[in-house]
Design an enzyme around this catalytic site. Structure first.
Site, PDB file in Angstrom:
ATOM      1  N   HIS A 182       0.829  -1.211   0.000  1.00 14.57           N
ATOM      2  CA  HIS A 182       0.000   0.000   0.000  1.00 14.57           C
ATOM      3  C   HIS A 182       0.864   1.263   0.000  1.00 14.57           C
ATOM      4  CE1 HIS A 182      -2.685   2.917   2.425  1.00 14.57           C
ATOM      5  NE2 HIS A 182      -3.072   2.938   1.161  1.00 14.57           N
TER       6      HIS A 182
HETATM    7 CA    CA Z   1       0.408  -0.353  -4.281  1.00 13.06          CA
END
Ligand code: CA
Ligand code: ZLM
Ligand code: ZN
Length: 390
Positions: A182
């Site tokens: 992320h």
């Molecule tokens: Ca990513």
């Protein structure tokens, strides 16, 4: 000797400083800056450097990095030496700034950080000055760094610094992140503005996969007075996603975001740990599928800042980034998929010597993303975009 011609109608610039490459995070640390040497060797063996403007990246200055980072953090980064990590007088700062196994203190750390950050800042400025249409810095893309904290192999957030440059000229910038992790640092940096739309595709498992953020529901602070509300798009995925589903998902999500948001520039983080066979990753993507995301992003014809990121199986990282360079200079249909004999370190690419080995076959992970799950993600993104339409 091959020479790729410059693409027609637009300019591509390459921003790099070879002094980044010899830095060493320490024995058996997954992050290996020499993957950049391997990438450059491939790009040059194919003659792609003839198709771009080549710039030696400067080191970002302290003041440039202070556009995002806190000064006491930069002071620490500038002064700390490898032996200091065990000194009692440094203990507080080592903990406070999150140095340790993931983010070790190694020789030349500050040079390393300022050089990769300088590449991204330079690249962004070339786009702003209209001296380039697509600017590449494979040594950048270090998306986890926070304003006063190192995190996940990242110390200085070059993406945030580059995006801040682009925001001087463009009312809206879109950030796309295909690293398997992320893009938390970039998301957090622009959490409170509607001038950056962040979109990250990543493996999500709150308790068992770094950094544990980026759930579908996390879309920006919901407070009605916060313009940044709804401006973080997260596409959380499970293990083993394959080429076909990833490309379809990428096109649907990014196509919809582009239509709604209409950014003046795009920053694309091309972390190559989303490939199959990555040492840290868990997706099943081949080099061509990873590249298809780059090709699709390029179709919008918007000024494009391309950076690297993760990628822990160096031979495949260099394959992907060389292939993506060829896409950006429109030479992907011209270059030979068999790696040329002239490539230095060609031994890394055996026994197949192919730019496109079957990564999805080599360490087969079940695709834990059902059709219904992926359709649900696309639907949720469409719903979120309704809040952004203005
Ligand atoms: Ca990513
Ligand atoms: N331990 N050595 C992606 C950043 C991923 C946090 C678990 C550290 C490693 C990993 C480091 C040699 C990007 C976590 C891990 C061990 C707490 C992560 C040093 C192996 C080693 O052998 C290793 C002593 C090291 C680190 C594995 N760390 C694997 N995964 C993640 C960070 C960065 O790709 O997104 C962008 C460049 N960290 O899972 C721990 C929780 C620290
Ligand atoms: Zn990663």
């Amino acid at each position: 000797n091959l020479q790729i011609a410059r693409p027609k109608g637009y300019r591509v610039s390459w921003h790099a400083n070879p002094a980044v490459e010899p830095h060493h995070f320490g024995q058996s640390h997954p992050m290996k800056p020499w993957r950049l040497t391997l990438t450059k060797q491939l790009v040059m063996a194919y003659g792609m450097h003839y198709a771009m403007d080549l710039y030696l990246a400067r080191a970002a200055t302290y003041e440039e990095m202070a556009d995002f980072h806190e000064r006491d953090y930069l002071d620490f980064l500038q002064q700390i030496m490898p032996g200091d990590i065990d000194k009692p007088e440094q203990a507080d700062n080592v903990v406070r700034f999150n140095f340790g196994d993931d983010c070790p203190i190694f020789d030349g750390l500050y040079s390393y950080c300022s050089l990769y950050a300088g590449g991204t800042v330079d690249a962004a400025r070339k786009l702003c000055n209209n001296q380039s249409d697509i600017a590449i810095n494979w040594s950048g893309g270090l998306h986890h760094a926070k304003k006063a904290e190192a995190s996940g192999f990242c110390y200085v957030n070059d993406i945030v610094l580059g995006t801040l440059q682009l925001l001087r000229h463009h009312p809206r910038v879109m950030y796309i992140d295909i690293d398997v992790h992320h893009g938390d640092g970039v998301e957090q940096a622009f959490w409170s503005t509607d001038r950056v739309l962040t979109v990250s595709f990543h493996k999500y498992d709150k308790d068992n996969f770094f950094p544990g953020t980026g759930a579908r529901e996390d879309t920006g602070p919901a407070h009605p007075l916060n313009p940044g509300a709804h401006h973080a798009i997260n596409v959380p995925l499970n293990d083993g996603i394959d080429d076909e589903s990833y490309i379809a998902l990428f096109k649907e999500v990014i196509g919809a975001c582009m239509k709604t948001y209409q950014p003046g520039a795009i920053v694309l983080q091309c972390g190559a740990d989303s490939l199959g066979c990555d040492r840290l990753g868990c997706f099943n993507l081949n080099v061509r599928a990873h590249g298809a995301c780059v090709a699709y992003t390029k179709t919008f014809g918007v000024p494009l800042l391309v950076v690297g990121g993760g990628g822990y199986t160096p031979r495949n990282v260099s394959r992907a980034w060389a292939h993506e360079t060829s896409i950006l200079v429109e030479a992907d249909n011209v270059i030979d998929p068999t790696i040329p004999d002239s490539v230095a370190f060609r031994n890394h690419f055996g026994p197949d010597f192919s730019l496109f080995p079957p990564l999805s076959e080599m360490r087969k992970l079940d695709n834990k993303n059902t059709r219904a799950y992926l359709e649900g993600l696309v639907e949720a993104v469409h719903e979120q975009l309704r809040y952004i339409k203005g």
